[in-house]
Design a protein around this motif. Structure first.
Motif, short mmCIF file in Angstrom:
data_model
loop_
_atom_site.label_atom_id
_atom_site.label_comp_id
_atom_site.label_asym_id
_atom_site.label_seq_id
_atom_site.Cartn_x
_atom_site.Cartn_y
_atom_site.Cartn_z
N UNK A 1 -8.53 1.83 3.00
CA UNK A 1 -7.12 2.03 2.66
C UNK A 1 -6.23 1.13 3.50
N UNK A 2 -5.04 0.84 2.98
CA UNK A 2 -3.98 0.28 3.80
C UNK A 2 -3.72 -1.20 3.67
N UNK A 3 -4.35 -1.88 2.71
CA UNK A 3 -4.05 -3.29 2.48
C UNK A 3 -4.06 -3.59 0.98
N UNK A 4 -3.24 -4.54 0.59
CA UNK A 4 -3.33 -5.09 -0.76
C UNK A 4 -4.29 -6.26 -0.65
N UNK A 5 -5.55 -5.97 -0.90
CA UNK A 5 -6.61 -6.94 -0.68
C UNK A 5 -7.76 -6.63 -1.62
N UNK A 6 -8.40 -7.64 -2.11
CA UNK A 6 -9.51 -7.42 -3.04
C UNK A 6 -10.58 -6.53 -2.42
N UNK A 7 -11.01 -5.52 -3.19
CA UNK A 7 -12.00 -4.57 -2.72
C UNK A 7 -11.43 -3.34 -2.08
N UNK A 8 -10.15 -3.35 -1.74
CA UNK A 8 -9.51 -2.18 -1.14
C UNK A 8 -9.17 -1.15 -2.22
N UNK A 9 -8.98 0.09 -1.75
CA UNK A 9 -8.63 1.15 -2.68
C UNK A 9 -7.28 0.88 -3.32
N UNK A 10 -7.19 1.17 -4.62
CA UNK A 10 -5.94 0.94 -5.35
C UNK A 10 -5.00 2.12 -5.15
N UNK B 1 -2.90 4.21 8.55
CA UNK B 1 -4.06 3.79 7.75
C UNK B 1 -5.35 3.87 8.57
N UNK B 2 -5.26 3.62 9.88
CA UNK B 2 -6.42 3.80 10.75
C UNK B 2 -6.85 5.26 10.75
N UNK B 3 -5.88 6.15 10.88
CA UNK B 3 -6.16 7.60 10.84
C UNK B 3 -6.78 7.97 9.51
N UNK B 4 -6.19 7.47 8.43
CA UNK B 4 -6.68 7.81 7.09
C UNK B 4 -8.09 7.29 6.86
N UNK B 5 -8.36 6.06 7.28
CA UNK B 5 -9.70 5.50 7.09
C UNK B 5 -10.75 6.23 7.90
N UNK B 6 -10.34 6.85 9.02
CA UNK B 6 -11.26 7.65 9.81
C UNK B 6 -11.59 8.97 9.12
N UNK C 1 0.83 -1.21 0.00
CA UNK C 1 0.00 0.00 0.00
C UNK C 1 0.87 1.26 0.00
N UNK C 2 0.38 2.32 -0.64
CA UNK C 2 1.10 3.60 -0.61
C UNK C 2 1.04 4.19 0.79
N UNK C 3 1.89 5.18 1.02
CA UNK C 3 2.04 5.76 2.35
C UNK C 3 1.02 6.87 2.62
N UNK C 4 0.78 7.08 3.91
CA UNK C 4 0.03 8.22 4.43
C UNK C 4 1.00 9.08 5.22
N UNK C 5 1.01 10.39 4.97
CA UNK C 5 1.76 11.33 5.80
C UNK C 5 0.75 12.02 6.71
N UNK C 6 0.78 11.71 8.00
CA UNK C 6 -0.29 12.11 8.91
C UNK C 6 -0.14 13.50 9.49
N UNK C 7 0.96 14.20 9.22
CA UNK C 7 1.08 15.61 9.65
C UNK C 7 2.19 16.28 8.86
#
Length: 439
Positions: free
Chosen positions: A359-368, A347-352, A59-65
């Protein structure tokens, strides 16, 4: 767009299947459609086929601040030396932000986002200040975000430091933007600078104005001066002051928290506010090291940001680990806690924030939202040791492809046609030069 990524090693961050040795991933539209680990390539009509051999997909990165406007400080000269953090603000950042124009705001955000894309970041949580170009500033950053094709969560940092009229304009910018911000990719928080630049009347005004009940984004106890100011003026810690004003909740982001007490940590955990650690900035400004190992073991959710020191999340997570060793005087402590900040908690912060997406997993149905890193491991890489490779190898690896919402933004170390980097950088240099001349 239909994309096939073939023959890649995959770190999925899916607990049930965290690592796949050889994998084919199909992206359709903005979602991960299918994952196969057999040797047979899936049939289909693909717009793009990417060879993942000798690469790792994750998964790509999140920059949280971060602070996009800080882009225009790179290489700046003529700034007085500072002996403490407050002087850093006064001599550098509060001089620079006062001189920003709306065009500066747009281009400083644009170049920061582009640099982030090159380093695998597709989601940014920004904290903005331009006290003499407030109105419309968040819309300019939104425009830049849409130009680049990434996700951003924006806030204007309200402060008393430039007078009441500017303070009220900052409040209004947050309110107006939260009313206008109906994009799936661009979200808003209510920005506050820090306790020591906000009086009680301003905090009350902010609470009253925040009728949309969006979360808050504020610097907390970044430097000991913030704590000392709160104790001196209000007889309580910064965290208790925010609690007293009803600002702590699961949607609030507390940047830094370098000097919070054990009691404050317990309060943050109880009210489920999110802490974002920024280790390189804290070290650079000599403000201290937040003990995030203790925080996480107390039940706090701690994410990772850069505070605009870099756009490399890999560099940031490595620095975080070394500093946890240092503050705890133990070279074996903190590995799991530090790894969780970037590879789970962000990813928890981003999904909130981006609730329409997963977001945050390479899994079917997740955001690309995906990245490919050039990485042919020199030691075994498997489901039992991939975190060691993340910190000690992949964190330094080159990002060769960045995909955001199913769109390729960076591939084979080149930006795609969405962005003309040469022209953008030329205008950025021109604007930065003019800004420096105004300081």
């Amino acid at each position: 767009m239909n994309i096939l990524i073939k023959n890649a090693k995959v770190i999925t961050f899916d607990e049930s299947n965290p690592f796949i040795e050889r994998c084919n991933v199909i992206v359709s539209g903005d979602k991960i459609k299918n994952i196969t680990s057999d040797n047979k390539l899936p049939e289909g009509d693909y717009d793009v086929v990417i060879d993942g051999s000798y690469k790792v997909l994750m998964p790509s990165y999140v920059n949280a601040h971060t602070h996009f406007y800080s882009s225009f400080a790179k290489g700046i000269t003529g700034i007085s030396s500072s002996d403490n953090f407050v002087e850093v603000l006064e001599n550098m950042w509060w001089r620079l932000d006062k001189k920003l124009t709306l065009e500066d705001v747009y281009y400083s955000a644009l170049v920061a986002m582009i640099d982030g894309v090159k380093k695998g970041v597709t989601s940014f949580i920004d904290h903005h200040a331009s006290p003499f170009a407030i109105t419309g500033s968040l819309s300019e950053i939104k425009k830049a975000s849409e130009h680049v094709g990434i996700k951003s969560c924006l806030a204007y940092e309200v402060s008393d430091r430039d007078g009441q009229a500017i303070c009220q304009e900052g409040i209004k910018e947050n309110v107006d933007f939260s009313n206008l911000c109906i994009s799936k990719n661009v979200k808003s928080l209510f920005g506050l600078h820090a306790s020591f630049t906000l009086n009680n009347n301003t905090l009350k005004d902010i609470i009253k104005a925040n009728s949309n009940n969006i979360g808050y984004h504020i610097h907390v106890s970044e430097d000991l001066a913030d704590e000392e100011d709160s104790q001196s003026k209000y007889g309580m810690s910064v965290v208790k002051r925010l609690l007293d004003h009803g600002m702590l909740n699961e949607n609030t982001i507390l940047g830094h928290c370098t000097h919070v007490s054990d009691e404050d940590m317990d309060i943050i955990a109880k009210y489920k506010a999110k802490v974002v650690h920024n280790p390189q900035s804290n070290a650079n400004n000599a403000v201290g090291i937040a003990n995030i190992t203790k925080m996480i073991n107390k039940g706090l959710l701690v994410g990772l940001g850069t505070d605009a020191m870099t756009n490399s999340m890999g560099q940031e997570v490595r620095t975080s680990l070394w500093l946890q060793h240092l503050i705890n005087k133990n070279p074996s402590i903190g590995f799991g806690e530090v790894a969780s900040t970037l590879y789970s908690n962000n990813y928890v912060i981003a999904n909130n924030i981006w609730k329409e997406y997963t977001l945050g997993k390479v899994k079917e149905g997740y955001q690309a939202d995906l990245i490919l890193l050039d990485y042919d491991p020199i030691t075994p890489l498997n489901a039992t040791n991939y975190y060691g490779h993340l910190i000690f190898g992949l964190a330094e690896a080159n990002v060769s492809t960045t995909i955001s919402n199913g769109e390729i933004l960076w591939h084979n170390n080149k930006l795609t046609d969405r962005l003309n980097e040469k022209d953008i950088n030329k205008r950025s240099r021109e604007l930065a030069q003019k800004l420096w001349e105004r300081l």
